[in-house]
Scaffold this motif. Structure first.
Motif, PDB file in Angstrom:
ATOM      1  N   ASP A  57     -11.070 -76.398 -40.026  1.00  0.00           N
ATOM      2  CA  ASP A  57     -11.913 -77.556 -39.718  1.00  0.00           C
ATOM      3  C   ASP A  57     -12.221 -78.288 -41.025  1.00  0.00           C
ATOM      4  O   ASP A  57     -12.976 -77.785 -41.859  1.00  0.00           O
ATOM      5  N   THR A  58     -11.627 -79.458 -41.176  1.00  0.00           N
ATOM      6  CA  THR A  58     -11.880 -80.267 -42.377  1.00  0.00           C
ATOM      7  C   THR A  58     -12.548 -81.590 -42.024  1.00  0.00           C
ATOM      8  O   THR A  58     -12.458 -82.561 -42.766  1.00  0.00           O
ATOM      9  N   SER A  59     -13.221 -81.599 -40.882  1.00  0.00           N
ATOM     10  CA  SER A  59     -13.962 -82.804 -40.492  1.00  0.00           C
ATOM     11  C   SER A  59     -15.135 -82.994 -41.459  1.00  0.00           C
ATOM     12  O   SER A  59     -15.611 -82.036 -42.068  1.00  0.00           O
ATOM     13  N   PRO A  60     -15.628 -84.220 -41.600  1.00  0.00           N
ATOM     14  CA  PRO A  60     -16.715 -84.479 -42.553  1.00  0.00           C
ATOM     15  C   PRO A  60     -17.987 -83.708 -42.216  1.00  0.00           C
ATOM     16  O   PRO A  60     -18.390 -83.626 -41.060  1.00  0.00           O
ATOM     17  N   VAL A  61     -18.601 -83.125 -43.224  1.00  0.00           N
ATOM     18  CA  VAL A  61     -19.880 -82.449 -43.063  1.00  0.00           C
ATOM     19  C   VAL A  61     -20.652 -82.577 -44.376  1.00  0.00           C
ATOM     20  O   VAL A  61     -20.055 -82.533 -45.457  1.00  0.00           O
ATOM     21  N   VAL A  91     -16.054 -81.376 -46.964  1.00  0.00           N
ATOM     22  CA  VAL A  91     -17.443 -81.052 -47.317  1.00  0.00           C
ATOM     23  C   VAL A  91     -17.938 -81.992 -48.412  1.00  0.00           C
ATOM     24  O   VAL A  91     -17.381 -82.032 -49.512  1.00  0.00           O
ATOM     25  N   ASN A  92     -18.984 -82.726 -48.112  1.00  0.00           N
ATOM     26  CA  ASN A  92     -19.648 -83.564 -49.105  1.00  0.00           C
ATOM     27  C   ASN A  92     -20.953 -82.888 -49.512  1.00  0.00           C
ATOM     28  O   ASN A  92     -21.704 -82.410 -48.671  1.00  0.00           O
ATOM     29  N   VAL A  93     -21.202 -82.834 -50.807  1.00  0.00           N
ATOM     30  CA  VAL A  93     -22.348 -82.090 -51.327  1.00  0.00           C
ATOM     31  C   VAL A  93     -23.357 -83.044 -51.955  1.00  0.00           C
ATOM     32  O   VAL A  93     -22.991 -83.945 -52.714  1.00  0.00           O
ATOM     33  N   LYS A  94     -24.616 -82.827 -51.630  1.00  0.00           N
ATOM     34  CA  LYS A  94     -25.699 -83.512 -52.326  1.00  0.00           C
ATOM     35  C   LYS A  94     -26.399 -82.486 -53.206  1.00  0.00           C
ATOM     36  O   LYS A  94     -27.038 -81.557 -52.715  1.00  0.00           O
ATOM     37  N   LEU A  95     -26.242 -82.635 -54.519  1.00  0.00           N
ATOM     38  CA  LEU A  95     -26.833 -81.693 -55.453  1.00  0.00           C
ATOM     39  C   LEU A  95     -28.298 -82.022 -55.708  1.00  0.00           C
ATOM     40  O   LEU A  95     -28.660 -83.185 -55.887  1.00  0.00           O
ATOM     41  N   GLU A 376     -21.293 -71.869 -40.382  1.00  0.00           N
ATOM     42  CA  GLU A 376     -19.868 -71.515 -40.347  1.00  0.00           C
ATOM     43  C   GLU A 376     -19.066 -72.319 -41.356  1.00  0.00           C
ATOM     44  O   GLU A 376     -18.196 -71.790 -42.058  1.00  0.00           O
ATOM     45  N   ARG A 377     -19.365 -73.619 -41.479  1.00  0.00           N
ATOM     46  CA  ARG A 377     -18.655 -74.440 -42.466  1.00  0.00           C
ATOM     47  C   ARG A 377     -19.065 -74.044 -43.889  1.00  0.00           C
ATOM     48  O   ARG A 377     -18.259 -74.098 -44.821  1.00  0.00           O
TER      49      ARG A 377
END
Length: 549
Positions: A57-61, A91-95, A376-377
């Motif tokens: 699963d590589t959908s946006p999260v 996966v987009n990360v907000k640090l 899970e992601r």
């Protein structure tokens, strides 16, 4: 009229009975099973422990990631590497970083019940134990069993075993984790503690001896008399990283080779005679006006400004904090103003320092909070980052742009190596490679791709490696953490020590020093120091047993 009323009542009763019967049929009769909806998707039911599950699963999260270091200044989504990882995994990360003290902010978050998706905290931090004991974070082994068994392969049994709690669960994975066997085999000790001096100033002063109290005081006197202003800059005599809790306590004790254990028992290092002698040396330096309390109270901003302009003469400082500064100083107007590692304070026997190496605890521990709506992601993303593929992506960036294959091995492009040597800030901001995103960094994997350090860095690294006490890593982090009575006792003692040490250094004479110190020793017993020592001993015994497995 009566007949009509009776008829109406009968009709109502019949309708009510019919409705109840229908309702009963609805409740008692199960709905038809939609076999297509109830079946687990094949991709989920056939998870392969030998293959990464993130590809399913590589959908946006979007995930939030708290990094427990207020000085960490990097963002996600601007650098080439972070864009590449997001494009690849979805996966987009907000640090996020703490605005103040990491422990305090994490405690407030736990109280509110709203935590970031991912949390990276220092392995020694009190909040880590609270997160585990308070059921604020997932057991990683349980998430892995359910969503990505490949995690067990990349995390390694040694790491999972080291962090396994009494209930059998592991709640965090460390970065920069080293075993003694690995250090002995590779020579990579991960020791980063050094005693640094400004090279040109130190050499102009005649390379004075700083290993004895007398030599140390003489050097400070010479600095005050002849070099208080050097090359048009005011010079501060000293900086101690982490102030009282670290630089002037554990770190200084390591420079003095103060033992952590004697005859199988945990040693009370703070009462060591050599350590006391050096604290009194600092008191004498203060009394003579050779140092002030700046080295205990300078803010991060002040330290950065002074360091970037080479305004400290001596520093009790980890060399890894100088990897960006030293090349910049060497390329500046005064090319010899960078810092070098030398022998600093030593014990009365003249022993070399015994510096803490890396250890199984690592540096930061990364956890998945139960506020996370996509566990899970997240476990799959964490598994990817811990894998060799993820380590390569984060450390080297994107193939063809920042690195290429040379003789079958990944290698940074020449222009990236040049940036590493001349402009680390630009390299990290624009490309995000090397040590930009270190939260899950595994030195065993990434060091094979690391270019050899430039001379102004390598000198410090080699010095630290040469004085590393490889087997002493087991003593790091023995202090109790969390909310237990013994942890609270240790917190009170630590807090009091932070208040007492400045009083010791500024004491009017040695008699006042002794009185302040004796009073502290009495207070810490009342706080529960005997219980703290019992805890340390038990923890050390457990660690020895784990190492023997």
């Amino acid at each position: 009229m009566k007949q009509w009323i009776n008829l109406v009542v009968v009709v109502i009763l019949m309708l009510a009975i019919a409705a109840c019967t229908k309702s009963g049929e609805i409740e008692s009769t199960p709905p038809p099973i939609d076999t297509q909806q109830s079946e687990t998707p094949p991709s989920e039911s056939t998870l392969n422990p030998d293959e990464a599950a993130w590809k399913l699963d590589t959908s946006p999260v979007d995930l939030t990631w708290f990094v427990g270091a207020s000085w960490y200044g990097h963002s996600w989504g601007e650098s080439l590497t972070s864009k590449y990882v997001t494009e690849k995994t979805g996966v987009n990360v907000k640090l996020e970083v703490p605005s103040g003290e990491a422990n305090e902010q994490m405690t407030l978050m736990m109280t509110s019940g709203k935590l970031p998706d991912l949390i990276s905290m220092g392995s020694w931090e009190n909040a880590v134990k609270k997160l585990w004991e308070g059921d604020h974070v997932y057991a990683l082994n349980e998430l892995a069993e359910q969503y990505d068994p490949y995690f067990f392969k990349v995390a390694g049994d040694g790491t999972l075993k080291w962090y396994r709690q009494d209930n059998g669960n592991t709640y965090g994975v460390p970065n920069d984790s080293y075993s003694p066997n690995l250090m002995h085999e590779t020579g990579m000790t991960a020791a980063n503690q050094t005693f640094l001096v400004r090279k040109d100033l130190y050499e102009d002063m005649g390379s004075p001896d700083l290993t004895t109290p007398e030599g140390f005081l003489n050097a400070l006197q010479l600095l005050k008399d002849q070099y208080s202003k050097y090359k048009d800059q005011p010079i501060s005599p000293l900086f101690a990283q982490g102030n009282v809790p670290y630089g002037m306590s554990e770190y200084l004790q390591n420079l003095l080779a103060v033992p952590s254990e004697q005859d199988g028992k945990v040693y009370d290092r703070i009462t060591d005679p050599d350590y006391i002698t050096w604290l009194k040396t600092f008191r004498t330096a203060y009394e003579r006006g050779l140092i002030n309390v700046d080295f205990l109270v300078d803010s991060d901003t002040q330290v950065e400004e002074k360091t970037n302009n080479a305004r400290y003469f001596m520093m009790i400082r980890e060399w890894t904090g100088m990897t960006a500064v030293n090349p910049m100083l060497a390329a500046g107007a005064n090319p010899d103003s960078y810092y070098i590692a030398v022998d600093g304070p030593q014990n009365s026997k003249g022993d070399n320092a015994k510096l803490f190496p890396g250890n199984m605890d690592g540096w930061m521990v990364t956890m998945i909070s139960k506020s996370n709506k996509n566990p899970e992601r997240t476990i799959r993303f964490l598994t990817y980052l811990a894998s060799e593929e993820g380590q390569r992506d984060l450390f080297l960036g994107k193939e063809g742009e920042t690195w290429e294959m040379v003789d079958g091995k990944p290698q940074l492009k020449a222009e990236m190596v040049q940036l590493l040597e001349t402009d680390v800030e630009k390299m990290e901001k624009e490309y995000g490679i090397m040590d930009t995103y270190w939260m899950v960094r595994n030195p065993v994997i990434i060091n094979q791709w690391r270019p050899e350090q430039v001379p102004v860095i390598k000198q410090m690294e080699d010095f630290a490696n040469g004085q590393a006490d490889i087997d002493s890593g087991i003593y790091k982090g023995l202090d109790p953490q969390g909310d237990s009575d013994v942890a609270v006792a240790w917190a009170r003692i630590s807090q009091n020590w932070e208040e007492v040490l400045p009083e010791l250094i500024t004491a009017k004479d040695e008699a006042a020093f002794d009185k302040i110190f004796d009073n502290f020793l009495a207070r810490r017993v009342n706080y529960g120091f005997d219980e703290v020592m019992e805890y340390r001993q038990a923890e050390l015994d457990v660690r020895k047993a784990k190492m023997a497995e």
